[in-house]
Design a protein around this motif. Structure first.
Motif, mmCIF file in Angstrom:
data_model
loop_
_atom_site.group_PDB
_atom_site.id
_atom_site.type_symbol
_atom_site.label_atom_id
_atom_site.label_comp_id
_atom_site.label_asym_id
_atom_site.label_seq_id
_atom_site.Cartn_x
_atom_site.Cartn_y
_atom_site.Cartn_z
ATOM 1 N N SER A 152 0.843 -1.195 0.000
ATOM 2 C CA SER A 152 0.000 0.000 0.000
ATOM 3 C C SER A 152 0.878 1.245 0.000
ATOM 4 C CB SER A 152 -0.917 0.025 1.227
ATOM 5 O OG SER A 152 -1.819 -1.064 1.219
ATOM 6 N N GLN A 153 0.441 2.259 -0.705
ATOM 7 C CA GLN A 153 1.144 3.550 -0.695
ATOM 8 C C GLN A 153 0.642 4.372 0.472
ATOM 9 O OE1 GLN A 153 1.165 5.867 -4.414
ATOM 10 N NE2 GLN A 153 0.841 7.715 -3.193
ATOM 11 N N ILE A 154 1.560 4.916 1.279
ATOM 12 C CA ILE A 154 1.149 5.711 2.438
ATOM 13 C C ILE A 154 1.585 7.161 2.341
ATOM 14 C CG2 ILE A 154 1.086 3.701 3.977
ATOM 15 C CD1 ILE A 154 3.786 4.612 5.113
ATOM 16 N N HIS A 155 2.483 7.493 1.416
ATOM 17 C CA HIS A 155 2.927 8.888 1.278
ATOM 18 C C HIS A 155 3.618 9.078 -0.060
ATOM 19 C CE1 HIS A 155 4.134 12.880 2.428
ATOM 20 N NE2 HIS A 155 5.405 12.614 2.246
ATOM 21 N N SER A 156 3.547 10.297 -0.574
ATOM 22 C CA SER A 156 4.267 10.630 -1.804
ATOM 23 C C SER A 156 4.831 12.032 -1.699
ATOM 24 C CB SER A 156 3.342 10.528 -3.026
ATOM 25 O OG SER A 156 2.313 11.493 -2.957
ATOM 26 N N CYS A 157 5.817 12.308 -2.525
ATOM 27 C CA CYS A 157 6.524 13.590 -2.472
ATOM 28 C C CYS A 157 7.130 13.853 -3.854
ATOM 29 C CB CYS A 157 7.613 13.534 -1.400
ATOM 30 S SG CYS A 157 8.728 14.946 -1.366
ATOM 31 N N GLU A 192 12.440 2.731 14.468
ATOM 32 C CA GLU A 192 12.983 1.376 14.677
ATOM 33 C C GLU A 192 12.980 0.558 13.391
ATOM 34 O OE1 GLU A 192 8.621 1.272 16.146
ATOM 35 O OE2 GLU A 192 10.341 2.638 16.183
ATOM 36 N N ASP A 193 12.277 1.050 12.351
ATOM 37 C CA ASP A 193 12.214 0.325 11.082
ATOM 38 C C ASP A 193 13.103 0.929 10.004
ATOM 39 O OD1 ASP A 193 10.280 -1.646 11.836
ATOM 40 O OD2 ASP A 193 8.739 -0.097 11.747
ATOM 41 N N TYR A 194 13.857 1.973 10.354
ATOM 42 C CA TYR A 194 14.693 2.633 9.344
ATOM 43 C C TYR A 194 15.636 1.656 8.647
ATOM 44 C CZ TYR A 194 13.338 7.327 11.005
ATOM 45 O OH TYR A 194 12.652 8.471 11.321
ATOM 46 N N MET A 195 16.372 0.886 9.427
ATOM 47 C CA MET A 195 17.419 0.041 8.851
ATOM 48 C C MET A 195 16.859 -1.057 7.941
ATOM 49 S SD MET A 195 20.278 1.272 9.623
ATOM 50 C CE MET A 195 21.308 -0.075 9.080
ATOM 51 N N ASN A 196 15.601 -1.466 8.195
ATOM 52 C CA ASN A 196 15.000 -2.521 7.388
ATOM 53 C C ASN A 196 14.187 -1.977 6.215
ATOM 54 O OD1 ASN A 196 16.008 -4.621 9.004
ATOM 55 N ND2 ASN A 196 14.344 -4.364 10.468
ATOM 56 N N THR A 197 14.175 -0.655 6.066
ATOM 57 C CA THR A 197 13.438 -0.029 4.968
ATOM 58 C C THR A 197 14.352 0.122 3.759
ATOM 59 O OG1 THR A 197 12.001 1.197 6.497
ATOM 60 C CG2 THR A 197 12.168 2.020 4.233
ATOM 61 N N GLN A 198 14.071 -0.645 2.723
ATOM 62 C CA GLN A 198 14.900 -0.595 1.521
ATOM 63 C C GLN A 198 14.511 0.603 0.649
ATOM 64 O OE1 GLN A 198 17.528 -2.740 1.033
ATOM 65 N NE2 GLN A 198 16.957 -3.395 3.107
ATOM 66 N N VAL A 199 15.523 1.280 0.105
ATOM 67 C CA VAL A 199 15.314 2.434 -0.765
ATOM 68 C C VAL A 199 15.739 2.061 -2.180
ATOM 69 C CG1 VAL A 199 15.853 4.855 -1.222
ATOM 70 C CG2 VAL A 199 15.741 4.031 1.140
ATOM 71 N N ASN A 218 13.671 13.369 3.991
ATOM 72 C CA ASN A 218 13.317 13.861 5.325
ATOM 73 C C ASN A 218 11.849 13.573 5.635
ATOM 74 O OD1 ASN A 218 15.908 14.842 5.756
ATOM 75 N ND2 ASN A 218 15.424 16.886 5.003
ATOM 76 N N GLN A 219 10.995 13.715 4.635
ATOM 77 C CA GLN A 219 9.587 13.388 4.840
ATOM 78 C C GLN A 219 9.407 11.896 5.107
ATOM 79 O OE1 GLN A 219 6.658 14.925 2.079
ATOM 80 N NE2 GLN A 219 7.877 16.762 1.666
ATOM 81 N N ALA A 220 10.156 11.079 4.409
ATOM 82 C CA ALA A 220 10.047 9.633 4.604
ATOM 83 C C ALA A 220 10.366 9.251 6.049
ATOM 84 C CB ALA A 220 10.985 8.906 3.651
ATOM 85 N N MET A 221 11.316 9.945 6.650
ATOM 86 C CA MET A 221 11.683 9.646 8.033
ATOM 87 C C MET A 221 10.533 9.938 8.992
ATOM 88 S SD MET A 221 15.659 10.923 8.226
ATOM 89 C CE MET A 221 15.900 10.187 9.846
ATOM 90 N N GLN A 222 9.636 10.830 8.595
ATOM 91 C CA GLN A 222 8.498 11.140 9.450
ATOM 92 C C GLN A 222 7.378 10.118 9.303
ATOM 93 O OE1 GLN A 222 7.315 15.159 8.484
ATOM 94 N NE2 GLN A 222 9.373 15.979 8.778
ATOM 95 N N TRP A 223 7.365 9.398 8.196
ATOM 96 C CA TRP A 223 6.297 8.432 7.949
ATOM 97 C C TRP A 223 6.670 7.006 8.322
ATOM 98 C CZ3 TRP A 223 1.283 9.080 6.228
ATOM 99 C CH2 TRP A 223 0.923 10.399 5.918
#
Length: 546
Positions: free
Chosen positions: A91-96, A129-136, A120-125
């Motif tokens: 699911s899409q939860i944010h766009s920029c 604790e899930d930053y490291m497991n979030t693939q870009v 920076n916006q992605a860090m707010q969404w």
């Protein structure tokens, strides 16, 4: 007298079981069995409820940058950690939105700045604790493909700087060269097809945001950006597709083979640039810079610099060869500092002809069926969703007002009316892009030409196309399909038990013991009951009288 009483009491003897466990005739071993059973059952039920309802959903997050030719879009996605046959329900939860990377050609070292705001916006969404497991992931499309062909050094620097910027954030980016790259047009088309069919419910899952009632037949995808356009669909005989025109996918445990092709320089912006270049070359001379524009509304004059028309990959370089038969326009005699004044004529017939000149419909085709420029294409099959510039053009014509479909005749008539309108009539038309008003006639004519003469849609199958921009808040495009496909390589993450394993095992043992004890109490109570039922009077033999 006393002897007679003793004899009488001796004559009859009452045999009674001990009164252990019996109070006033009540066998309280049954009560103990019931209490033990209740504790055992309550314990098991509590563990089950805690396990089922006490687990918090584990979400996995992902970020995809769509680095297009007109702008860069970032999408933040998430999905529950468990997957369906190896593929996530995303699911899409944010766009920029940010600046297009290809626009940093003259200052490539600053390209990373384009991503900072969105990251920076992605860090707010995304939970910290899930930053490291979030693939870009970053996929650069036609704009960077063109830049890579015309200025590979600038393209290389831009990608390097962009990778460095992403690596400065705490997200998962362990393979920069693969996670941030220029993707092919075929990948772009294929992932758009995944997005469309995910929302259509034809991939075996039913997303919350759904286009229509699911069918077993997949839908085609028609995508048009600024620099390229893609067509992707499942033909009637996918097994017969020639090499270079098919893509294979495995999604939700099912294999798919699709036809896909991307036409570089046939996006809406590059199509306009080539149209302007054609007009100049058709009316070229050494002094005149006033150019008649049959697609422009009468009464408007648009001034365009020489460099903007001719110093671009689609009008100068190898990509011009495919479109025009020459790698470069013969512009050496022209003044590179000149400006061209495109004078509107409001002539729909001439506009249609000039638009069709951008396509080579007579080039040799080495296959049974071709679209244009000698490119193989099987006959279109099934339903299609047309989005991006396709949608924006028909939206401008007010054809999507409350509808996703309309007849081909309606489309043709709307284009004709627009192209015959004067500037006084056009300039009041509603649009979010007022600068494009002088060129909407060409752009709508371009879309009509590529769909009909190019891809083969006609009055009999036109109704198979639905024009759509979004599904609720989620954008139609390749990024979601890319994330869905990439989830195949991201490990599943199931909810953790709210109880530690050791604690749960010990509790299960404890409540099992209560169950065993309740059975023991019940067994003993049954023995007591049998004894009471057998209680009675038994006469003892006489020993005579004294």
């Amino acid at each position: 007298m006393e002897q007679d009483e003793v004899s009488e009491q001796s004559a009859v003897n009452v045999k009674q079981k001990p009164d252990v466990g019996v109070i006033s005739g009540c066998n309280y071993w049954w009560l103990l069995a019931a209490v033990s059973l209740f504790i055992s059952a309550a314990g098991f039920v509590t563990i089950g409820v805690v396990e089922v309802f006490g687990k918090k959903d584990v979400y996995v997050y992902g970020i995809v940058f769509d680095a297009g030719s007109t702008h860069t879009s970032m999408y933040v996605y998430n999905w529950k950690g468990g997957k369906v046959n190896g593929t996530a329900e995303v699911s899409q939860i944010h766009s920029c939105k940010a600046t297009a990377l290809s626009k940093y050609e003259t200052r490539p070292l600053h390209a990373g700045n384009a991503l900072a705001g969105c990251l920076n916006q992605a860090m707010q969404w995304i939970p910290s604790e899930d930053y490291m497991n979030t693939q870009v992931y970053l996929g650069a499309t036609a704009g960077m493909r063109l830049l890579n062909a015309s200025n590979p050094d600038a393209s290389k620097i831009i990608l390097h700087v962009v990778r460095e910027k992403i690596m400065s954030y705490p997200f998962g980016f362990s393979n920069p060269n693969k996670q941030a790259r220029i993707i092919s047009g075929e990948e772009e088309g294929t992932f758009s097809w995944v997005t469309v069919n995910y929302f259509a419910g034809t991939l075996g899952v039913k997303p919350v945001d759904q286009l229509a009632a699911p069918t077993p037949i997949t839908h085609g995808a028609l995508d048009m950006g600024g620099a390229s356009t893609q067509i992707t669909f499942t033909p009637e005989k996918p097994e017969s597709l020639p090499s270079g025109y098919s893509n294979q996918l495995r999604l939700y445990g099912v294999n798919h083979t699709v036809y896909t092709h991307s036409y570089l320089c046939y996006g809406i912006n590059e199509g306009l640039r080539r149209f302007q270049a054609n007009l100049v070359m058709d009316q070229r001379n050494t002094t005149n810079t006033t150019i008649a524009n049959p697609c422009g509304p009468k009464g408007v004059v648009e001034t365009v610099p020489h460099d903007e028309v001719f110093e671009a990959p689609c009008t100068k370089g190898p990509h011009a060869l495919e479109a025009f038969g020459s790698e470069i326009y013969p512009t050496s005699y022209m003044d590179s500092n000149s400006n061209y004044s495109f004078v509107g004529e409001s002539d729909s017939e001439k506009c249609e002809q000039q638009t069709q000149n951008l396509f080579n419909f007579t080039q040799r085709c080495d296959f049974p069926s071709c679209s244009f420029n000698g490119v193989y294409q099987p006959a279109v099959a099934g339903d299609f969703y047309a989005f991006s510039s396709y949608f924006y053009q028909v939206q401008f014509l007010n054809l999507t007002d409350g509808n996703e479909t309309f007849s081909l005749e309606q489309f043709r008539n709307a284009v004709t009316v627009l192209c015959n309108s004067s500037w006084d009539e056009v300039k009041t038309m509603k649009t979010d892009y007022s600068a494009a008003l002088p060129w909407y006639c060409f752009e709508t004519s371009f879309v009509l030409t590529i769909l009909t003469r190019g891809y083969g849609f006609n009055a009999s199958n036109w109704d198979s196309i639905s024009f759509k921009e979004k599904v609720n808040s989620a954008s139609l495009g390749w990024a979601l399909g890319f994330m869905i496909n990439a989830s195949n390589l991201i490990p599943a993450d199931y909810p953790e038990s709210p109880l530690p394993i050791l604690t749960m095992v010990l509790l299960l043992i404890l409540f099992f013991l209560f169950l065993v004890i309740s059975v023991g109490f019940a067994y003993y109570a049954i023995q007591i009951r049998k004894a009471l039922q057998n209680q009675g009077y038994e006469r003892i033999g006489s020993y005579g009288t004294v």
